[in-house]
Design a protein around this motif. Structure first.
Motif, short mmCIF file in Angstrom:
data_model
loop_
_atom_site.label_atom_id
_atom_site.label_comp_id
_atom_site.label_asym_id
_atom_site.label_seq_id
_atom_site.Cartn_x
_atom_site.Cartn_y
_atom_site.Cartn_z
N ARG A 251 0.83 -11.57 -3.91
CA ARG A 251 1.65 -11.06 -2.81
C ARG A 251 2.37 -9.78 -3.21
NH1 ARG A 251 4.40 -16.80 -0.98
NH2 ARG A 251 2.79 -17.46 0.51
N ARG A 252 2.87 -9.75 -4.42
CA ARG A 252 3.56 -8.55 -4.89
C ARG A 252 2.62 -7.34 -4.89
NH1 ARG A 252 6.79 -11.81 -9.49
NH2 ARG A 252 8.90 -11.60 -8.65
N MET A 253 1.40 -7.56 -5.34
CA MET A 253 0.47 -6.44 -5.38
C MET A 253 0.10 -5.98 -3.97
SD MET A 253 -3.18 -6.00 -7.36
CE MET A 253 -2.51 -6.39 -8.95
N ARG A 254 -0.19 -6.91 -3.09
CA ARG A 254 -0.51 -6.55 -1.70
C ARG A 254 0.65 -5.80 -1.06
NH1 ARG A 254 -1.23 -11.01 1.88
NH2 ARG A 254 -2.09 -9.50 3.36
N SER A 255 1.86 -6.26 -1.34
CA SER A 255 3.04 -5.61 -0.80
C SER A 255 3.16 -4.18 -1.32
CB SER A 255 4.29 -6.41 -1.16
OG SER A 255 5.45 -5.80 -0.65
N ALA A 256 2.87 -3.99 -2.61
CA ALA A 256 2.93 -2.64 -3.19
C ALA A 256 1.91 -1.73 -2.53
CB ALA A 256 2.70 -2.72 -4.69
N PHE A 257 0.73 -2.24 -2.25
CA PHE A 257 -0.28 -1.43 -1.58
C PHE A 257 0.23 -0.93 -0.23
CE2 PHE A 257 -4.02 -3.85 -3.76
CZ PHE A 257 -3.77 -3.16 -4.94
N ARG A 258 0.93 -1.82 0.51
CA ARG A 258 1.42 -1.43 1.84
C ARG A 258 2.62 -0.51 1.74
NH1 ARG A 258 1.40 -7.10 2.87
NH2 ARG A 258 -0.49 -7.86 3.84
N SER A 259 3.58 -0.88 0.90
CA SER A 259 4.82 -0.10 0.80
C SER A 259 4.56 1.31 0.29
CB SER A 259 5.82 -0.81 -0.11
OG SER A 259 6.21 -2.05 0.45
N PHE A 260 3.66 1.44 -0.66
CA PHE A 260 3.42 2.73 -1.31
C PHE A 260 2.07 3.32 -0.90
CE2 PHE A 260 6.22 0.21 -4.09
CZ PHE A 260 7.35 1.01 -4.01
N ARG A 261 1.79 3.21 0.40
CA ARG A 261 0.50 3.72 0.90
C ARG A 261 0.43 5.24 0.87
NH1 ARG A 261 3.39 1.25 4.85
NH2 ARG A 261 4.09 2.45 6.65
N LYS A 262 1.56 5.92 0.66
CA LYS A 262 1.53 7.37 0.50
C LYS A 262 1.20 7.76 -0.94
CE LYS A 262 2.87 8.40 4.70
NZ LYS A 262 1.97 9.08 5.65
N VAL A 263 1.21 6.74 -1.83
CA VAL A 263 0.92 6.98 -3.24
C VAL A 263 -0.50 6.56 -3.60
CG1 VAL A 263 1.56 6.33 -5.61
CG2 VAL A 263 3.34 6.76 -3.90
N LEU A 264 -0.94 5.41 -3.08
CA LEU A 264 -2.28 4.88 -3.36
C LEU A 264 -3.12 4.91 -2.08
CD1 LEU A 264 -1.32 1.78 -5.55
CD2 LEU A 264 -2.28 3.95 -6.34
N ASP A 265 -4.33 5.39 -2.21
CA ASP A 265 -5.24 5.55 -1.07
C ASP A 265 -5.62 4.19 -0.49
OD1 ASP A 265 -7.20 6.18 0.73
OD2 ASP A 265 -8.35 7.44 -0.64
N ARG A 266 -5.29 3.98 0.78
CA ARG A 266 -5.53 2.69 1.42
C ARG A 266 -7.01 2.41 1.64
NH1 ARG A 266 -1.65 1.02 6.23
NH2 ARG A 266 -2.93 -0.83 5.92
N THR A 267 -7.86 3.44 1.66
CA THR A 267 -9.28 3.16 1.80
C THR A 267 -9.81 2.39 0.60
OG1 THR A 267 -9.93 5.28 0.80
CG2 THR A 267 -9.62 5.24 3.18
N VAL A 268 -9.10 2.51 -0.53
CA VAL A 268 -9.46 1.76 -1.73
C VAL A 268 -8.67 0.46 -1.82
CG1 VAL A 268 -9.50 1.78 -4.26
CG2 VAL A 268 -10.08 3.85 -2.98
N THR A 269 -7.38 0.53 -1.53
CA THR A 269 -6.52 -0.66 -1.72
C THR A 269 -6.65 -1.69 -0.61
OG1 THR A 269 -4.64 0.41 -0.65
CG2 THR A 269 -4.84 0.68 -3.04
N ASP A 270 -6.98 -1.28 0.60
CA ASP A 270 -7.07 -2.26 1.70
C ASP A 270 -8.12 -3.35 1.44
OD1 ASP A 270 -5.00 -1.18 3.08
OD2 ASP A 270 -6.18 -0.36 4.74
N PRO A 271 -9.35 -2.98 1.03
CA PRO A 271 -10.33 -4.04 0.74
C PRO A 271 -9.87 -4.96 -0.40
CG PRO A 271 -11.42 -1.92 0.98
CD PRO A 271 -9.96 -1.63 0.93
N ILE A 272 -9.23 -4.40 -1.41
CA ILE A 272 -8.73 -5.23 -2.50
C ILE A 272 -7.61 -6.12 -1.98
CG2 ILE A 272 -7.57 -5.20 -4.74
CD1 ILE A 272 -8.98 -2.57 -5.33
N GLY A 273 -6.76 -5.57 -1.11
CA GLY A 273 -5.69 -6.36 -0.52
C GLY A 273 -6.23 -7.55 0.26
N GLU A 274 -7.34 -7.39 0.95
CA GLU A 274 -7.93 -8.50 1.69
C GLU A 274 -8.42 -9.59 0.74
OE1 GLU A 274 -8.14 -9.21 5.01
OE2 GLU A 274 -6.67 -7.56 5.06
N GLU A 275 -8.97 -9.18 -0.39
CA GLU A 275 -9.42 -10.16 -1.38
C GLU A 275 -8.22 -10.87 -2.02
OE1 GLU A 275 -12.99 -10.98 -2.13
OE2 GLU A 275 -12.47 -10.31 -0.10
N LEU A 276 -7.13 -10.14 -2.24
CA LEU A 276 -5.92 -10.78 -2.74
C LEU A 276 -5.37 -11.78 -1.73
CD1 LEU A 276 -4.18 -7.66 -4.32
CD2 LEU A 276 -5.02 -9.65 -5.58
#
Length: 499
Positions: A251-276
């Motif tokens: 949950r912490r990692m998924r939250s970081a992906f959402r909160s810091f979407r201006k830092v990490l590219d969501r096209t990469v993190t979104d699929p990983i977030g779904e797996e998390l």
């Protein structure tokens, strides 16, 4: 069948004089010579030493009183959990499973052979009870497949099962007064690997202190990746709270992906977030039911016996068992499955080659603070909307959404602490308290739904539903108390938040 032992020991450099006289150490009545044991151990790891990188050792040892396979996980400096399995020619499946999150599909190979002549002394108290075992180990280490061998002698002092750890401090003082110094290596294997390593082999570079916004976000993401991997063996062994802690890391990692979407590219993190999200779901199959059952059981325990009508406890147990999926076997299958290993590989790739956006190069005081502030503003909107609603199902739903946003704000504040310091710490503390309040309210909502279901089942079976109504009323009052406390709590949070 594997068994576990907590190993608490200290290692020292040994001179030609060997083990100093330990007679007279406070609490030690006698030092008994137990002779010399000849130990032969082969240590297994991947070719790139993934276990060693995590200070984990896996060995097959003969000689001594505990011949067999030993898998050791670090707990704290000088403390390890040793999991044992009977002697066999190949790595036991039970032990191989416990290192799978680190080994993945790589092969476990014999890398180092250690042969030790162990001169053992037992330190006992006045009643003859063993306090500790002290030994002088003459070690020969050979890197298998290479013409490299080193030798050294060390002193090892291991606490006996059930003994007071303070005895190690007393022995340590005696050894230091005799000129004996702690070993520079955490284990025999660590020393053997270091001293027999090929000269051209690269050692990992020490991590640099975070500087940019991207550095801080990646440090937080990396910590959650490490937590998931490290908790895998504990989940497999069904250690207390391990499933919950691994779920929180996802949950912490998924939250970081959402909160810091201006830092990490969501096209990469979104699929990983779904797996998390998938993994968190698998980890939580029975967890929510367990929490709800514990709440209802505690509520029953608080009721006077005069308010217990009918077989309430039996019905609660039957209901809880029926809703449980028996997920233990399923969860192990998930951890052994291809999808989970692919997720771990994706997390490794993310950390090794992060999809950083332009904002990642910015100053954390601005970029990170802006992301946390945005989370807090979204939370404020949800809280203030919920406070305008009368007590109702709509208000319950609004508070539930606010609870989820409070959790996300808490995690973003947690990630921001190294960059922002006290303002982030203050917000983190506030979010923990708010999450607790809103979480208790949501638990009450779920408990009332369960009590209605239990009451219907009781009535259908011809049992009294009186007690469920009493519990329902208490939960309703508890939720009302939470709602009454919320306005003042929220005002205090707004007054102290500076992020």
């Amino acid at each position: 069948m594997a068994d576990t032992k907590r190993e608490i020991e200290r290692k020292y450099e040994s001179s030609e004089s060997g083990l100093p006289d330990l007679t007279g150490v406070a609490g030690v009545a006698a030092v008994i010579d137990k002779g010399v044991a000849h130990l032969d151990a082969t240590y297994y790891d991947t070719h790139d030493e993934r276990l060693a990188a995590s200070s984990i050792t896996l060995r097959r040892r003969t000689g001594g009183s505990d011949a067999g396979w030993h898998l050791k996980f670090p707990v704290a400096p000088g403390v390890r959990d040793e999991i044992r399995a009977p002697l066999s020619d190949t790595v036991p499946r039970t032990l191989a499973a416990l290192v799978r999150s680190r080994v993945r599909d790589a092969e476990l190979l014999p890398l180092v052979r250690l042969r030790s002549d162990r001169d053992v002394r037992h330190l006992v108290d006045a009643d003859g009870t063993l306090l500790a075992e002290a030994s002088v180990d003459a070690v020969r280490a050979e890197r298998l497949g290479a013409d490299t061998e080193v030798q050294w002698t060390e002193i090892e002092v291991e606490l006996a099962d059930g003994a007071d750890p303070a005895v190690l401090d007393k022995i340590d003082k005696r050894l230091r007064r005799a000129g004996v110094r702690p070993s520079g290596s955490a284990s025999k294997l660590a020393r053997a690997l270091a001293e027999t390593a090929p000269k051209k082999k690269r050692r990992p570079k020490p991590a640099k202190a975070p500087v940019t916004a991207g550095d801080h976000v990646l440090a937080y993401v990396r910590a959650q990746r490490d937590a998931i991997v490290a908790l895998d063996p504990a989940v497999r062994r069904d250690e207390y709270d391990s499933v919950h802690r691994m779920r929180v890391a996802t949950r912490r990692m998924r939250s970081a992906f959402r909160s810091f979407r201006k830092v990490l590219d969501r096209t990469v993190t979104d699929p990983i977030g779904e797996e998390l999200k998938w993994l968190a779901g698998e980890l939580g199959v029975d967890r929510d039911q367990e929490v709800l059952t514990e709440r209802l059981t505690a509520a029953l325990d608080e009721l006077p016996r005069t308010l217990l009508a009918g077989p309430v406890r039996t019905r609660l147990r039957t209901w809880s068992h029926a809703r449980s999926s028996g997920s233990r076997r399923r969860l192990i299958a998930v951890l052994d499955g291809k999808r989970y290993l692919e997720l771990l590989t994706a997390l490794d790739a993310l950390v090794a080659d992060p999809p950083l956006l332009k904002a990642a190069a910015g100053q954390p005081e601005k970029t990170v603070a802006k992301a946390v502030g945005k989370d807090f503003a979204a939370l404020a909107g949800l809280i203030e909307q919920a406070l305008t609603l009368p007590p109702s199902q709509d208000r319950d739903l609004a508070l539930h959404e606010a609870r989820k946003k409070a959790k996300r704000t808490r995690y973003s504040a947690e990630a921001a602490v190294p960059a922002l310091g006290d303002p982030a710490r203050t917000l983190l503390k506030s979010m923990k308290a708010l999450q607790g309040l809103l979480g208790d309210h949501q638990d009450s909502v779920m408990a009332r739904e369960a009590l209605r279901e239990l009451a219907r089942q009781a009535q259908a079976a011809g049992e009294s539903s009186f007690t469920y109504g009493v519990l329902y009323g208490r939960e309703e009052r508890r939720a009302a108390d939470d709602e009454a406390r919320l306005p003042a709590a929220w005002t205090a949070i707004k007054e102290t938040t500076t992020v």
